[in-house]
Design a protein around this motif. Structure first.
Motif, PDB file in Angstrom:
ATOM      1  N   VAL A  78      -6.246   3.430  -3.197  1.00  0.00           N
ATOM      2  CA  VAL A  78      -7.629   4.096  -2.689  1.00  0.00           C
ATOM      3  C   VAL A  78      -7.646   5.310  -3.682  1.00  0.00           C
ATOM      4  N   GLY A  79      -9.161   5.423  -4.182  1.00  0.00           N
ATOM      5  CA  GLY A  79      -9.413   6.510  -4.951  1.00  0.00           C
ATOM      6  C   GLY A  79     -10.884   7.227  -4.952  1.00  0.00           C
ATOM      7  N   ASP A  80     -11.176   8.393  -5.433  1.00  0.00           N
ATOM      8  CA  ASP A  80     -12.325   8.867  -5.376  1.00  0.00           C
ATOM      9  C   ASP A  80     -13.379   7.915  -6.275  1.00  0.00           C
ATOM     10  N   TYR A  81     -12.604   7.482  -7.363  1.00  0.00           N
ATOM     11  CA  TYR A  81     -13.375   6.747  -8.382  1.00  0.00           C
ATOM     12  C   TYR A  81     -12.756   5.292  -8.229  1.00  0.00           C
ATOM     13  N   SER A  82     -13.539   4.145  -9.003  1.00  0.00           N
ATOM     14  CA  SER A  82     -12.938   3.211  -8.978  1.00  0.00           C
ATOM     15  C   SER A  82     -11.975   2.795 -10.090  1.00  0.00           C
ATOM     16  N   ASN A  83     -11.936   3.458 -11.039  1.00  0.00           N
ATOM     17  CA  ASN A  83     -10.891   3.435 -12.262  1.00  0.00           C
ATOM     18  C   ASN A  83      -9.692   4.488 -12.195  1.00  0.00           C
ATOM     19  N   GLY A  84      -9.566   5.167 -11.101  1.00  0.00           N
ATOM     20  CA  GLY A  84      -8.292   5.789 -10.867  1.00  0.00           C
ATOM     21  C   GLY A  84      -7.778   5.699  -9.355  1.00  0.00           C
ATOM     22  N   MET A  85      -6.840   5.146  -8.849  1.00  0.00           N
ATOM     23  CA  MET A  85      -6.508   4.965  -7.539  1.00  0.00           C
ATOM     24  C   MET A  85      -4.990   5.405  -7.396  1.00  0.00           C
ATOM     25  N   VAL A  86      -4.553   5.806  -6.027  1.00  0.00           N
ATOM     26  CA  VAL A  86      -3.289   6.030  -5.556  1.00  0.00           C
ATOM     27  C   VAL A  86      -2.850   5.028  -4.700  1.00  0.00           C
ATOM     28  N   LEU A  87      -1.621   4.402  -4.524  1.00  0.00           N
ATOM     29  CA  LEU A  87      -1.132   3.641  -3.630  1.00  0.00           C
ATOM     30  C   LEU A  87      -0.797   4.375  -2.171  1.00  0.00           C
ATOM     31  N   VAL A  88      -1.663   4.153  -1.276  1.00  0.00           N
ATOM     32  CA  VAL A  88      -1.592   4.553   0.173  1.00  0.00           C
ATOM     33  C   VAL A  88      -0.672   3.671   0.743  1.00  0.00           C
ATOM     34  N   ASN A  89       0.585   4.295   1.567  1.00  0.00           N
ATOM     35  CA  ASN A  89       1.313   3.548   2.178  1.00  0.00           C
ATOM     36  C   ASN A  89       0.606   2.967   3.523  1.00  0.00           C
ATOM     37  N   GLU A 124       0.919  14.442   8.399  1.00  0.00           N
ATOM     38  CA  GLU A 124       2.370  13.994   8.259  1.00  0.00           C
ATOM     39  C   GLU A 124       2.415  12.551   8.066  1.00  0.00           C
ATOM     40  N   THR A 125       1.685  11.937   9.156  1.00  0.00           N
ATOM     41  CA  THR A 125       1.803  10.256   8.996  1.00  0.00           C
ATOM     42  C   THR A 125       1.091   9.773   7.534  1.00  0.00           C
ATOM     43  N   ILE A 126       0.453  10.422   6.944  1.00  0.00           N
ATOM     44  CA  ILE A 126      -0.177   9.992   5.877  1.00  0.00           C
ATOM     45  C   ILE A 126       0.543   9.899   4.722  1.00  0.00           C
ATOM     46  N   ARG A 127       0.651   8.930   3.934  1.00  0.00           N
ATOM     47  CA  ARG A 127       2.080   8.816   3.150  1.00  0.00           C
ATOM     48  C   ARG A 127       1.324   7.867   1.760  1.00  0.00           C
ATOM     49  N   VAL A 128       1.844   8.423   0.404  1.00  0.00           N
ATOM     50  CA  VAL A 128       1.602   7.728  -0.692  1.00  0.00           C
ATOM     51  C   VAL A 128       3.038   7.076  -1.208  1.00  0.00           C
ATOM     52  N   VAL A 129       3.043   6.163  -1.999  1.00  0.00           N
ATOM     53  CA  VAL A 129       3.922   5.553  -2.434  1.00  0.00           C
ATOM     54  C   VAL A 129       4.640   5.970  -3.643  1.00  0.00           C
ATOM     55  N   THR A 130       5.842   6.404  -3.777  1.00  0.00           N
ATOM     56  CA  THR A 130       6.578   6.815  -5.145  1.00  0.00           C
ATOM     57  C   THR A 130       7.054   5.463  -5.814  1.00  0.00           C
TER      58      THR A 130
END
Length: 170
Positions: free
Chosen positions: A36-47, A135-141
């Motif tokens: 997921v990301g604010d732009y389509s060419n940069g996203m983070v993996l949301v658990n 607290e329940t929203i997590r991103v992946v390391t």
């Protein structure tokens, strides 16, 4: 998918906004979720919400994906706005190793929630994502573990997808 490591630059509390939860027809595990990301060419993996926690029951079929304007990765190297997803649409589930599988949206939950703007520095660019401040929203390391967005600090490492340029229609 070719994923890489990004570094948290900043985490800023912002106002209440409209956030999207994606309930799929598939269960996920720790280290697995959606890009997921604010732009389509940069996203983070949301658990996914696969982990037990003291606040709500585990929902391994759900990804609390972010603000309505965000992009989410879908099958065939495509992206969609979170606001455009509907029951029956396909989404791409990704793990920290870049392994993927397709799932289908069972339902979308849209609710007003306090939000965070997270800025991440990748190898190509610096980009952002707006996620719910909870607290329940997590991103992946990079090790395949997840970390709550409320615990993120400057310098923390997260799994990201990034590419040069942009996508005109997502």
């Amino acid at each position: 998918m070719a994923l890489s490591e990004g570094e948290i630059v900043s985490v800023e509390k912002i106002i209440i906004g409209d956030r999207v939860c994606i309930d799929t027809i598939s269960n996920m595990v720790e280290g697995e979720g959606m890009l997921v990301g604010d732009y389509s060419n940069g996203m983070v993996l949301v658990n996914s919400e696969a982990l037990e926690n003291p606040y709500v029951a585990s929902r391994p079929f759900r990804v609390n994906a972010g603000a309505v304007h965000c992009y989410v990765m879908t099958p065939n190297d495509r992206t969609r706005y979170l606001s455009d997803l509907r029951s029956g649409d396909e989404v791409l589930v990704v793990n920290y190793k870049g392994e993927t599988f397709n799932s289908v949206v069972g339902r979308i939950k849209l609710e007003k929630r306090p939000m965070l703007r997270i800025v991440i520095k990748g190898k190509i660019k610096t980009f952002s994502v707006v996620l719910q401040n909870a607290e329940t929203i997590r991103v992946v390391t990079p090790q395949g573990k997840s970390k709550s967005v409320v615990s993120l600090q400057t310098g923390d490492k997260v799994v990201i997808f990034e590419e040069q340029g942009g996508r005109h229609f997502g």
